[in-house]
Write a protein that holds these residues in place. Structure first.
Motif, PDB file in Angstrom:
ATOM      1  N   LEU A   1     128.139  63.478  11.072  1.00  0.00           N
ATOM      2  CA  LEU A   1     127.482  62.015  11.100  1.00  0.00           C
ATOM      3  C   LEU A   1     128.606  60.872  11.008  1.00  0.00           C
ATOM      4  N   LEU A   2     129.619  61.255  10.269  1.00  0.00           N
ATOM      5  CA  LEU A   2     130.420  60.031   9.956  1.00  0.00           C
ATOM      6  C   LEU A   2     131.879  60.144  10.452  1.00  0.00           C
TER       7      LEU A   2
ATOM      8  N   ASN B   1     128.862  57.884  17.178  1.00  0.00           N
ATOM      9  CA  ASN B   1     128.411  57.683  18.522  1.00  0.00           C
ATOM     10  C   ASN B   1     127.096  56.525  18.061  1.00  0.00           C
ATOM     11  N   ASN B   2     126.084  56.675  18.860  1.00  0.00           N
ATOM     12  CA  ASN B   2     125.226  55.211  19.086  1.00  0.00           C
ATOM     13  C   ASN B   2     123.930  55.817  18.247  1.00  0.00           C
ATOM     14  N   ASN B   3     124.015  56.815  17.577  1.00  0.00           N
ATOM     15  CA  ASN B   3     122.922  57.209  16.501  1.00  0.00           C
ATOM     16  C   ASN B   3     122.680  56.152  15.579  1.00  0.00           C
ATOM     17  N   MET B   4     121.340  56.049  14.983  1.00  0.00           N
ATOM     18  CA  MET B   4     121.038  55.298  13.840  1.00  0.00           C
ATOM     19  C   MET B   4     120.987  55.890  12.810  1.00  0.00           C
ATOM     20  N   LEU B   5     121.762  55.649  11.735  1.00  0.00           N
ATOM     21  CA  LEU B   5     121.956  56.361  10.352  1.00  0.00           C
ATOM     22  C   LEU B   5     121.329  55.604   9.179  1.00  0.00           C
ATOM     23  N   GLU B   6     120.940  56.255   8.244  1.00  0.00           N
ATOM     24  CA  GLU B   6     120.362  55.548   7.060  1.00  0.00           C
ATOM     25  C   GLU B   6     121.295  56.109   5.772  1.00  0.00           C
ATOM     26  N   PHE B   7     121.829  55.028   5.177  1.00  0.00           N
ATOM     27  CA  PHE B   7     122.703  55.168   4.147  1.00  0.00           C
ATOM     28  C   PHE B   7     121.828  54.792   2.848  1.00  0.00           C
ATOM     29  N   GLN B   8     121.971  55.753   1.811  1.00  0.00           N
ATOM     30  CA  GLN B   8     121.331  55.586   0.463  1.00  0.00           C
ATOM     31  C   GLN B   8     122.376  56.036  -0.532  1.00  0.00           C
ATOM     32  N   LEU B   9     122.799  55.132  -1.532  1.00  0.00           N
ATOM     33  CA  LEU B   9     123.677  55.554  -2.633  1.00  0.00           C
ATOM     34  C   LEU B   9     123.081  55.265  -3.990  1.00  0.00           C
TER      35      LEU B   9
ATOM     36  N   ASP C   1     120.325  61.021   9.742  1.00  0.00           N
ATOM     37  CA  ASP C   1     120.186  60.487  11.215  1.00  0.00           C
ATOM     38  C   ASP C   1     118.522  60.252  11.244  1.00  0.00           C
ATOM     39  N   ILE C   2     118.438  58.806  11.712  1.00  0.00           N
ATOM     40  CA  ILE C   2     116.881  58.580  11.594  1.00  0.00           C
ATOM     41  C   ILE C   2     116.999  58.283  13.162  1.00  0.00           C
ATOM     42  N   THR C   3     117.780  58.437  14.286  1.00  0.00           N
ATOM     43  CA  THR C   3     117.794  58.163  15.443  1.00  0.00           C
ATOM     44  C   THR C   3     116.241  58.215  16.030  1.00  0.00           C
ATOM     45  N   GLN C   4     115.716  59.253  15.723  1.00  0.00           N
ATOM     46  CA  GLN C   4     114.204  59.732  16.586  1.00  0.00           C
ATOM     47  C   GLN C   4     113.359  58.936  15.725  1.00  0.00           C
ATOM     48  N   ILE C   5     113.335  58.627  14.428  1.00  0.00           N
ATOM     49  CA  ILE C   5     112.592  57.677  13.784  1.00  0.00           C
ATOM     50  C   ILE C   5     112.522  56.486  14.075  1.00  0.00           C
ATOM     51  N   HIS C   6     113.880  55.957  14.632  1.00  0.00           N
ATOM     52  CA  HIS C   6     114.073  54.507  14.806  1.00  0.00           C
ATOM     53  C   HIS C   6     113.444  54.345  16.574  1.00  0.00           C
ATOM     54  N   LYS C   7     113.540  55.380  17.150  1.00  0.00           N
ATOM     55  CA  LYS C   7     113.032  55.267  18.592  1.00  0.00           C
ATOM     56  C   LYS C   7     111.542  55.377  18.769  1.00  0.00           C
ATOM     57  N   LEU C   8     110.958  56.132  17.717  1.00  0.00           N
ATOM     58  CA  LEU C   8     109.659  56.173  17.385  1.00  0.00           C
ATOM     59  C   LEU C   8     108.788  54.691  16.812  1.00  0.00           C
ATOM     60  N   GLU C   9     109.838  54.416  16.074  1.00  0.00           N
ATOM     61  CA  GLU C   9     109.287  52.994  15.376  1.00  0.00           C
ATOM     62  C   GLU C   9     109.528  51.869  16.877  1.00  0.00           C
ATOM     63  N   LEU C  10     110.475  51.913  17.542  1.00  0.00           N
ATOM     64  CA  LEU C  10     110.334  50.863  18.420  1.00  0.00           C
ATOM     65  C   LEU C  10     109.236  51.218  19.594  1.00  0.00           C
ATOM     66  N   MET C  11     109.165  52.450  19.898  1.00  0.00           N
ATOM     67  CA  MET C  11     107.759  52.940  20.866  1.00  0.00           C
ATOM     68  C   MET C  11     106.582  52.134  20.042  1.00  0.00           C
ATOM     69  N   ARG C  12     106.379  52.411  18.821  1.00  0.00           N
ATOM     70  CA  ARG C  12     105.223  52.019  18.190  1.00  0.00           C
ATOM     71  C   ARG C  12     105.013  50.365  18.241  1.00  0.00           C
ATOM     72  N   GLU C  13     106.393  49.669  18.064  1.00  0.00           N
ATOM     73  CA  GLU C  13     106.213  48.129  18.208  1.00  0.00           C
ATOM     74  C   GLU C  13     105.920  47.888  19.623  1.00  0.00           C
ATOM     75  N   ASP C  14     106.476  48.490  20.733  1.00  0.00           N
ATOM     76  CA  ASP C  14     106.294  48.254  21.946  1.00  0.00           C
ATOM     77  C   ASP C  14     104.737  48.333  22.370  1.00  0.00           C
ATOM     78  N   PHE C  15     104.329  49.705  21.982  1.00  0.00           N
ATOM     79  CA  PHE C  15     102.863  49.890  22.224  1.00  0.00           C
ATOM     80  C   PHE C  15     101.859  48.864  21.561  1.00  0.00           C
ATOM     81  N   VAL C  16     102.169  48.781  20.239  1.00  0.00           N
ATOM     82  CA  VAL C  16     101.278  47.527  19.622  1.00  0.00           C
ATOM     83  C   VAL C  16     101.240  46.206  20.379  1.00  0.00           C
TER      84      VAL C  16
END
Length: 439
Positions: free
Chosen positions: A131-132, A173-181, A195-210
């Motif tokens: 990932l890093l 790469n261009n994937n979206m990562l979530e950091f928690q310390l 890696d939250i790339t899929q979650i991020h894409k789904l969230e964008l799809m939800r926002e576009d759909f709404v």
């Protein structure tokens, strides 16, 4: 039963006594006692030498049996050997646990990274490399901020406020990562990256759909509402038995229109970048406008709505968004406060924040509902929304607007006694000249 060290003391006493008695026979009791103690000392030095030799062998041969020793010294040799064996067993057990932990973490898709108190990398699993882009052992003891080169990450890391995760693009790469310390020990840190790339894409799809669905629904609902309004405006031309159904249809149409409006507002807040063209908002004027609009909309309830605000307060922000947030809170207070009830809009500067508070003496909210109030469509009581025409999106809108202004919301409520919604803005948002005690 006497301990070995007690027996040894008795032996020494007996040795001194016997040597003293023997010395009396020759008139040299002191000399005999000294000679006896000297012999005992020599014996002790011999045993210490044997102990030292055995301990040096243990470093290369940890299973070497202890030497035989008389009395007290035999107990010492056996006790050290048992302790050494227990330590060896504990070390092997701990190493086995560590090996299993490392093996299991290597199979994780989540990166687990240990960071020492100086901010340097100590250990990471296989996912840390994926990932890093970390490399072992080249990156070991390197500063994590030198390897994750992002100003947002550096600020997040050094600020040490880890209650909320940080979302960034991957340095690989261009994937979206979530950091928690999380901190532990002596300012050491555990960093978990997923890696939250899929979650991020789904969230964008939800926002576009709404956003798209809300926009598409707006026109047909407007048409339906227009025809219903026209028909109800001329009741004489309609069969009386249709009056009530048409009124119910108009109520539901208005409710749908409100839901679409709020969904579009949420969609804009989520997708629209925070404006950099902020203005100095007259807080007293803003609260007074909210007060007047609330009294007008809920005129029949005859609420006592008061504004408590220093007329000099000026807040940096987007006036339209802040009006929407505060008016949402005020309208909610009016909905759930009985006729002639009291509602107060307050602004105050504290040592750590600038607060705008909307309080009422209405029906209140039970404590188990408070953490979820800002969720979309969350209902404290489904019947409330039916009675008041609420959409369940108002507080979600308030939360989004406050986040865009680096602010947060705190809710305090007692059932039957009322509620208080406190919007906390950083003092940096308050124009310096209006901060009490500053010029």
């Amino acid at each position: 039963m006497l301990q070995d060290w007690q027996k040894e003391i008795y032996r020494i006493i007996l040795l001194v006594a016997l040597s003293g008695i023997a010395g009396l026979l020759f008139g040299r009791s002191t000399l005999f006692v000294i000679l006896a103690l000297t012999a005992y000392l020599g014996f002790t030095l011999v045993q210490l030498r044997r102990l030292d030799k055995w301990l040096s062998i243990l470093t290369t041969d940890p299973d070497r049996a202890p030497p035989e020793g008389p009395g007290f010294w035999g107990s010492i040799f056996d006790g050290i050997f048992r302790l050494q064996q227990r330590q060896k067993h504990a070390t092997l057990t701990l190493q086995s646990i560590l090996d299993k932990a490392q093996a299991s973490s290597a199979a994780l898709e989540i990166a687990v990274i240990l960071i020492d108190r100086r901010g340097n990398l100590e250990w990471w699993n296989k996912a840390g490399e994926t990932l890093l882009g970390l490399r072992y052992p080249a990156d070991r003891n390197q500063a994590v901020t030198n390897l994750v080169r992002n100003p947002q990450f550096s600020e997040y890391f050094h600020k040490e406020q880890y209650s909320e995760p940080l979302t960034l693009s991957s340095p690989v790469n261009n994937n979206m990562l979530e950091f928690q310390l999380a901190t532990f020990g002596e300012r050491e840190r555990l960093m978990v990256v997923r890696d939250i790339t899929q979650i991020h894409k789904l969230e964008l799809m939800r926002e576009d759909f709404v956003g798209n669905v809300s926009h598409e629904l707006r026109t047909p609902i407007t048409v339906i509402s227009g025809y219903l309004e026209a028909m109800l405006g001329n009741p004489g031309s309609i069969d009386p038995r249709w009056h009530k159904p048409l009124q119910q249809m108009q109520q539901q149409s208005n409710r749908m229109e409100n839901i679409v409006r709020d969904l579009l507002m949420l969609s804009r807040l989520e997708t629209k970048a925070v404006t950099r063209q902020l203005t100095d908002i007259d807080v007293n004027g803003l609260l007074s406008e909210v007060r007047n609009d609330t009294m007008h909309i809920f005129e029949e309830k005859q609420h006592n709505i008061a504004v408590e605000c220093n007329p000099d307060f000026r807040l940096r922000g987007d006036r339209g968004e802040l009006y929407s947030a505060i008016s949402n809170l005020a309208f909610n207070a009016a909905k759930y406060t009985s006729s002639k009830g009291k509602i107060t809009l307050t602004a105050e500067a504290t040592e750590n924040s600038f607060d705008i508070i909307v309080s009422d003496d209405g029906i209140g909210i039970e404590s188990q509902h408070i953490p979820r109030l800002t969720e979309r469509f969350y209902r404290v009581d489904a019947s409330r929304a039916t009675d008041t025409g609420g959409t369940g999106l108002g507080l979600a809108i308030v939360k989004h607007i406050l986040v865009r202004h680096n602010a947060s919301i705190e809710v305090n409520s007692v059932p039957g006694k009322g509620s208080s919604f406190r919007c906390r803005f950083p003092l940096s948002r308050l124009v310096k000249e209006t901060i009490p005690g500053k010029n």
